[in-house]
Write a protein that holds these residues in place. Structure first.
Motif, PDB file in Angstrom:
ATOM      1  N   ARG A 130       0.832  -1.203   0.000  1.00 29.52           N
ATOM      2  CA  ARG A 130       0.000   0.000   0.000  1.00 29.52           C
ATOM      3  C   ARG A 130       0.867   1.255   0.000  1.00 29.52           C
ATOM      4  O   ARG A 130       0.596   2.214  -0.729  1.00 29.52           O
ATOM      5  CB  ARG A 130      -0.913  -0.004   1.228  1.00 29.52           C
ATOM      6  CG  ARG A 130      -1.821   1.197   1.314  1.00 29.52           C
ATOM      7  CD  ARG A 130      -2.687   1.129   2.579  1.00 29.52           C
ATOM      8  NE  ARG A 130      -3.351   2.381   2.796  1.00 29.52           N
ATOM      9  CZ  ARG A 130      -2.811   3.439   3.400  1.00 29.52           C
ATOM     10  NH1 ARG A 130      -1.598   3.373   3.895  1.00 29.52           N
ATOM     11  NH2 ARG A 130      -3.478   4.558   3.539  1.00 29.52           N
ATOM     12  N   LEU A 131       1.929   1.255   0.798  1.00 26.95           N
ATOM     13  CA  LEU A 131       2.829   2.413   0.846  1.00 26.95           C
ATOM     14  C   LEU A 131       3.530   2.622  -0.493  1.00 26.95           C
ATOM     15  O   LEU A 131       3.704   3.763  -0.942  1.00 26.95           O
ATOM     16  CB  LEU A 131       3.862   2.235   1.960  1.00 26.95           C
ATOM     17  CG  LEU A 131       3.327   2.339   3.390  1.00 26.95           C
ATOM     18  CD1 LEU A 131       4.409   1.979   4.395  1.00 26.95           C
ATOM     19  CD2 LEU A 131       2.785   3.735   3.667  1.00 26.95           C
ATOM     20  N   ARG A 132       3.928   1.526  -1.139  1.00 22.53           N
ATOM     21  CA  ARG A 132       4.573   1.636  -2.451  1.00 22.53           C
ATOM     22  C   ARG A 132       3.603   2.215  -3.487  1.00 22.53           C
ATOM     23  O   ARG A 132       3.976   3.084  -4.276  1.00 22.53           O
ATOM     24  CB  ARG A 132       5.073   0.272  -2.930  1.00 22.53           C
ATOM     25  CG  ARG A 132       6.433  -0.065  -2.391  1.00 22.53           C
ATOM     26  CD  ARG A 132       6.994  -1.305  -3.075  1.00 22.53           C
ATOM     27  NE  ARG A 132       7.621  -2.123  -2.051  1.00 22.53           N
ATOM     28  CZ  ARG A 132       7.075  -3.185  -1.478  1.00 22.53           C
ATOM     29  NH1 ARG A 132       5.914  -3.629  -1.861  1.00 22.53           N
ATOM     30  NH2 ARG A 132       7.714  -3.834  -0.535  1.00 22.53           N
ATOM     31  N   ARG A 133       2.360   1.712  -3.478  1.00 23.93           N
ATOM     32  CA  ARG A 133       1.369   2.223  -4.439  1.00 23.93           C
ATOM     33  C   ARG A 133       1.055   3.686  -4.169  1.00 23.93           C
ATOM     34  O   ARG A 133       0.908   4.486  -5.097  1.00 23.93           O
ATOM     35  CB  ARG A 133       0.093   1.383  -4.390  1.00 23.93           C
ATOM     36  CG  ARG A 133       0.256   0.056  -5.111  1.00 23.93           C
ATOM     37  CD  ARG A 133      -1.047  -0.730  -5.167  1.00 23.93           C
ATOM     38  NE  ARG A 133      -1.290  -1.368  -3.876  1.00 23.93           N
ATOM     39  CZ  ARG A 133      -2.390  -1.193  -3.142  1.00 23.93           C
ATOM     40  NH1 ARG A 133      -3.372  -0.427  -3.564  1.00 23.93           N
ATOM     41  NH2 ARG A 133      -2.529  -1.807  -1.989  1.00 23.93           N
ATOM     42  N   ARG A 134       0.985   4.061  -2.889  1.00 28.04           N
ATOM     43  CA  ARG A 134       0.705   5.457  -2.527  1.00 28.04           C
ATOM     44  C   ARG A 134       1.845   6.365  -2.994  1.00 28.04           C
ATOM     45  O   ARG A 134       1.611   7.451  -3.544  1.00 28.04           O
ATOM     46  CB  ARG A 134       0.521   5.570  -1.017  1.00 28.04           C
ATOM     47  CG  ARG A 134       0.198   6.957  -0.537  1.00 28.04           C
ATOM     48  CD  ARG A 134      -0.048   6.953   0.975  1.00 28.04           C
ATOM     49  NE  ARG A 134      -0.467   8.246   1.438  1.00 28.04           N
ATOM     50  CZ  ARG A 134       0.387   9.214   1.799  1.00 28.04           C
ATOM     51  NH1 ARG A 134       1.676   9.009   1.765  1.00 28.04           N
ATOM     52  NH2 ARG A 134      -0.069  10.382   2.196  1.00 28.04           N
ATOM     53  N   ALA A 135       3.081   5.929  -2.800  1.00 26.30           N
ATOM     54  CA  ALA A 135       4.237   6.718  -3.225  1.00 26.30           C
ATOM     55  C   ALA A 135       4.225   6.899  -4.747  1.00 26.30           C
ATOM     56  O   ALA A 135       4.489   8.003  -5.252  1.00 26.30           O
ATOM     57  CB  ALA A 135       5.535   6.048  -2.778  1.00 26.30           C
ATOM     58  N   ALA A 136       3.900   5.829  -5.482  1.00 28.37           N
ATOM     59  CA  ALA A 136       3.842   5.924  -6.938  1.00 28.37           C
ATOM     60  C   ALA A 136       2.738   6.886  -7.362  1.00 28.37           C
ATOM     61  O   ALA A 136       2.920   7.708  -8.275  1.00 28.37           O
ATOM     62  CB  ALA A 136       3.613   4.542  -7.549  1.00 28.37           C
ATOM     63  N   PHE A 137       1.583   6.808  -6.704  1.00 29.43           N
ATOM     64  CA  PHE A 137       0.468   7.698  -7.019  1.00 29.43           C
ATOM     65  C   PHE A 137       0.863   9.156  -6.790  1.00 29.43           C
ATOM     66  O   PHE A 137       0.596  10.028  -7.626  1.00 29.43           O
ATOM     67  CB  PHE A 137      -0.756   7.339  -6.166  1.00 29.43           C
ATOM     68  CG  PHE A 137      -1.851   8.360  -6.242  1.00 29.43           C
ATOM     69  CD1 PHE A 137      -2.675   8.421  -7.349  1.00 29.43           C
ATOM     70  CD2 PHE A 137      -2.037   9.272  -5.221  1.00 29.43           C
ATOM     71  CE1 PHE A 137      -3.681   9.382  -7.430  1.00 29.43           C
ATOM     72  CE2 PHE A 137      -3.041  10.223  -5.291  1.00 29.43           C
ATOM     73  CZ  PHE A 137      -3.851  10.268  -6.402  1.00 29.43           C
ATOM     74  N   GLU A 166       3.910  14.831 -11.090  1.00 29.68           N
ATOM     75  CA  GLU A 166       4.288  14.976 -12.501  1.00 29.68           C
ATOM     76  C   GLU A 166       3.150  15.594 -13.298  1.00 29.68           C
ATOM     77  O   GLU A 166       3.379  16.455 -14.159  1.00 29.68           O
ATOM     78  CB  GLU A 166       4.653  13.616 -13.099  1.00 29.68           C
ATOM     79  CG  GLU A 166       5.962  13.058 -12.587  1.00 29.68           C
ATOM     80  CD  GLU A 166       6.204  11.631 -13.076  1.00 29.68           C
ATOM     81  OE1 GLU A 166       5.474  11.158 -13.966  1.00 29.68           O
ATOM     82  OE2 GLU A 166       7.121  10.991 -12.540  1.00 29.68           O
ATOM     83  N   ALA A 167       1.917  15.165 -13.027  1.00 39.19           N
ATOM     84  CA  ALA A 167       0.762  15.713 -13.742  1.00 39.19           C
ATOM     85  C   ALA A 167       0.591  17.194 -13.431  1.00 39.19           C
ATOM     86  O   ALA A 167       0.292  17.997 -14.327  1.00 39.19           O
ATOM     87  CB  ALA A 167      -0.497  14.940 -13.369  1.00 39.19           C
ATOM     88  N   ARG A 168       0.788  17.577 -12.182  1.00 42.80           N
ATOM     89  CA  ARG A 168       0.673  18.996 -11.817  1.00 42.80           C
ATOM     90  C   ARG A 168       1.749  19.816 -12.509  1.00 42.80           C
ATOM     91  O   ARG A 168       1.487  20.924 -12.993  1.00 42.80           O
ATOM     92  CB  ARG A 168       0.798  19.163 -10.305  1.00 42.80           C
ATOM     93  CG  ARG A 168      -0.459  18.783  -9.580  1.00 42.80           C
ATOM     94  CD  ARG A 168      -0.344  19.058  -8.094  1.00 42.80           C
ATOM     95  NE  ARG A 168      -1.596  18.740  -7.437  1.00 42.80           N
ATOM     96  CZ  ARG A 168      -1.696  18.271  -6.215  1.00 42.80           C
ATOM     97  NH1 ARG A 168      -0.617  18.096  -5.484  1.00 42.80           N
ATOM     98  NH2 ARG A 168      -2.868  17.997  -5.692  1.00 42.80           N
ATOM     99  N   ALA A 169       2.971  19.294 -12.561  1.00 43.59           N
ATOM    100  CA  ALA A 169       4.061  20.013 -13.217  1.00 43.59           C
ATOM    101  C   ALA A 169       3.764  20.186 -14.711  1.00 43.59           C
ATOM    102  O   ALA A 169       3.988  21.261 -15.276  1.00 43.59           O
ATOM    103  CB  ALA A 169       5.382  19.276 -13.016  1.00 43.59           C
ATOM    104  N   LEU A 170       3.248  19.141 -15.335  1.00 47.48           N
ATOM    105  CA  LEU A 170       2.896  19.223 -16.754  1.00 47.48           C
ATOM    106  C   LEU A 170       1.801  20.265 -16.977  1.00 47.48           C
ATOM    107  O   LEU A 170       1.877  21.093 -17.879  1.00 47.48           O
ATOM    108  CB  LEU A 170       2.433  17.853 -17.255  1.00 47.48           C
ATOM    109  CG  LEU A 170       1.968  17.795 -18.712  1.00 47.48           C
ATOM    110  CD1 LEU A 170       3.108  18.149 -19.643  1.00 47.48           C
ATOM    111  CD2 LEU A 170       1.421  16.413 -19.024  1.00 47.48           C
TER     112      LEU A 170
END
Length: 59
Positions: free
Chosen positions: A17-24, A30-34
């Motif tokens: 869950r922590l890994r998936r949260r970090a990826a999200f 990245e989406a905000r920067a774009l």
């Protein structure tokens, strides 16, 4: 991504869950920067509004 030490006492489900949260969160940033690069005026307005919210927030 840095490996999560197994000695933290967390179950495999929690680690996953922590890994998936970090990826999200990485993808969200990245989406905000774009979006900021595509629409700089909107980004500036959003930053100003966020600053105003912070300035008027009372504990």
């Amino acid at each position: 991504m840095a490996p999560v030490p197994e000695s933290t006492g967390k179950s495999p489900e929690q680690l996953d869950r922590l890994r998936r949260r970090a990826a999200f969160l990485r993808e969200l940033e990245e989406a905000r920067a774009l979006r900021d690069r595509i629409a700089p005026r909107r980004a500036k307005v959003r930053q100003i509004r966020a600053a105003m919210r912070r300035a008027t927030f009372h504990h």
